[in-house]
Enzyme design. Structure first.
Site, mmCIF file in Angstrom:
data_model
loop_
_atom_site.group_PDB
_atom_site.id
_atom_site.type_symbol
_atom_site.label_atom_id
_atom_site.label_comp_id
_atom_site.label_asym_id
_atom_site.label_seq_id
_atom_site.Cartn_x
_atom_site.Cartn_y
_atom_site.Cartn_z
ATOM 1 C CG ASP A 10 16.995 26.941 23.371
ATOM 2 O OD1 ASP A 10 16.596 28.129 23.324
ATOM 3 O OD2 ASP A 10 17.005 26.276 24.409
ATOM 4 C CB ILE A 11 16.890 31.947 20.311
ATOM 5 C CG1 ILE A 11 17.585 33.167 19.708
ATOM 6 C CG2 ILE A 11 15.957 32.340 21.453
ATOM 7 C CD1 ILE A 11 16.653 34.097 18.962
ATOM 8 C CG ASN A 24 2.950 39.245 26.372
ATOM 9 O OD1 ASN A 24 3.073 40.213 27.119
ATOM 10 N ND2 ASN A 24 3.087 37.998 26.801
ATOM 11 N N GLY A 32 6.244 29.907 24.795
ATOM 12 C CA GLY A 32 7.095 29.919 23.603
ATOM 13 C C GLY A 32 8.500 30.407 23.863
ATOM 14 C CB VAL A 33 10.883 32.206 21.684
ATOM 15 C CG1 VAL A 33 10.219 33.498 21.313
ATOM 16 C CG2 VAL A 33 12.389 32.345 21.682
ATOM 17 C CG ASP A 34 8.043 36.296 26.419
ATOM 18 O OD1 ASP A 34 9.098 36.729 26.916
ATOM 19 O OD2 ASP A 34 6.929 36.823 26.593
ATOM 20 C CB SER A 117 4.123 37.036 14.557
ATOM 21 O OG SER A 117 3.924 38.228 15.273
ATOM 22 C CB THR A 118 5.641 31.958 12.884
ATOM 23 O OG1 THR A 118 6.829 31.554 13.581
ATOM 24 C CG2 THR A 118 5.976 33.054 11.895
ATOM 25 N N GLY A 119 4.288 31.507 16.160
ATOM 26 C CA GLY A 119 3.860 30.484 17.117
ATOM 27 C C GLY A 119 2.471 30.828 17.630
HETATM 28 N N1 AR6 Z 1 14.379 29.255 20.472
HETATM 29 C C1 AR6 Z 1 14.003 29.616 19.223
HETATM 30 N N2 AR6 Z 1 12.726 29.621 18.804
HETATM 31 C C2 AR6 Z 1 11.792 29.202 19.675
HETATM 32 C C3 AR6 Z 1 12.080 28.824 21.003
HETATM 33 C C4 AR6 Z 1 13.448 28.862 21.391
HETATM 34 N N3 AR6 Z 1 13.850 28.502 22.608
HETATM 35 N N4 AR6 Z 1 10.924 28.473 21.617
HETATM 36 C C5 AR6 Z 1 9.941 28.639 20.712
HETATM 37 N N5 AR6 Z 1 10.451 29.079 19.543
HETATM 38 P P1 AR6 Z 1 6.115 32.093 19.969
HETATM 39 P P2 AR6 Z 1 4.792 34.503 18.908
HETATM 40 C C6 AR6 Z 1 9.774 29.402 18.281
HETATM 41 O O1 AR6 Z 1 4.803 31.455 20.252
HETATM 42 O O2 AR6 Z 1 4.081 33.714 17.884
HETATM 43 C C7 AR6 Z 1 4.400 34.085 24.034
HETATM 44 O O3 AR6 Z 1 3.566 33.504 25.014
HETATM 45 C C8 AR6 Z 1 8.397 28.852 18.041
HETATM 46 O O4 AR6 Z 1 8.462 27.482 17.660
HETATM 47 O O5 AR6 Z 1 7.201 31.966 20.958
HETATM 48 O O6 AR6 Z 1 5.423 35.806 18.509
HETATM 49 C C9 AR6 Z 1 4.577 35.583 24.233
HETATM 50 O O7 AR6 Z 1 4.544 35.949 25.593
HETATM 51 C C10 AR6 Z 1 7.942 29.748 16.895
HETATM 52 O O8 AR6 Z 1 8.508 29.286 15.671
HETATM 53 O O9 AR6 Z 1 5.966 33.682 19.674
HETATM 54 C C11 AR6 Z 1 3.417 36.142 23.478
HETATM 55 O O10 AR6 Z 1 2.233 36.151 24.236
HETATM 56 C C12 AR6 Z 1 8.579 31.092 17.223
HETATM 57 O O11 AR6 Z 1 9.566 30.801 18.227
HETATM 58 C C13 AR6 Z 1 3.253 35.186 22.320
HETATM 59 O O12 AR6 Z 1 3.785 33.940 22.766
HETATM 60 C C14 AR6 Z 1 7.611 32.128 17.788
HETATM 61 O O13 AR6 Z 1 6.610 31.496 18.580
HETATM 62 C C15 AR6 Z 1 4.047 35.609 21.108
HETATM 63 O O14 AR6 Z 1 3.731 34.764 20.047
#
Ligand code: AR6
Length: 171
Positions: A10-11, A24, A32-34, A117-119
């Site tokens: 978890d970052i 975003n 997600g991570v945000d 971008s991969t989520g």
């Molecule tokens: N630590 C590390 N990686 C994580 C964590 C964490 N705590 N939580 C999720 N991930 P995403 P995107 C991974 O969807 O595709 C948001 O709503 C996750 O499993 O977080 O760039 C923003 O506000 C995946 O592998 O980001 C934007 O609207 C990676 O982080 C949109 O999502 C990225 O997934 C951005 O989408």
């Protein structure tokens, strides 16, 4: 020499100089991570993000990290995957480059990236991992002494395996 570490985790828990947020265009939080970063950093983060005026895709902006163990958060906005014909590759590369550039500006010695971008943005993982690693290697070839540690923080065993496989293939 910079050490590259690929870890599962978890970052928000990392005690590094800068963590990268996959945000975003609004920079006002999301899932997600945000979402995890905003939740862990506390409401002060949203307050400062309101004054940043958003962020273009491929660009990056920096804030303090408030309640996180890291010192700074570099917010970047990855491209939404639309099939590969909409400049997604160049935009994703630009995310990594701009984060590294901003980190250097604040003299960060350690920086941690999620898999941008991969989520929610649905960028195919193997392609994204390849761009992430290639961009970091290219940066390090030019700037071998800027960072001590660069982390790729994968959120699942599967993601970590993919990063490790791609690293072997391209290094
Ligand atoms: N630590 C590390 N990686 C994580 C964590 C964490 N705590 N939580 C999720 N991930 P995403 P995107 C991974 O969807 O595709 C948001 O709503 C996750 O499993 O977080 O760039 C923003 O506000 C995946 O592998 O980001 C934007 O609207 C990676 O982080 C949109 O999502 C990225 O997934 C951005 O989408």
């Amino acid at each position: 020499m910079t050490e590259i570490q690929m870890i599962k985790g978890d970052i928000t828990t990392l005690k590094v100089d800068a963590i990268v947020n996959a945000a975003n265009n609004t920079l006002l939080g999301g899932g997600g991570v945000d979402g995890a970063i905003h939740h862990a950093a506390g409401p002060e983060l949203l307050e400062v993000c309101r004054n940043l005026g958003g962020c273009d895709t491929g660009q990056a902006k920096i804030t303090q990290a408030f309640r996180l163990p890291a010192h700074y958060i570099i917010h970047t906005v990855g491209p939404v995957w639309q099939g590969g014909q909409e400049d997604e590759e160049a935009l994703l590369r630009s995310c990594y480059e701009n984060c590294l550039r901003l980190g250097r500006k604040i003299a960060a010695r350690s920086i941690a990236f999620p898999s941008i971008s991969t989520g929610a943005f649905a960028y195919p993982l193997e392609r994204a991992a390849k761009i992430a690693l290639q961009t970091i290697y290219a940066y390090l070839a030019k700037h071998p002494h800027v960072y001590e540690e660069i982390y790729f923080v994968c959120f699942s065993d599967h993601d970590l395996k993919v990063y490790q496989k791609i690293a072997k293939e391209i290094y």
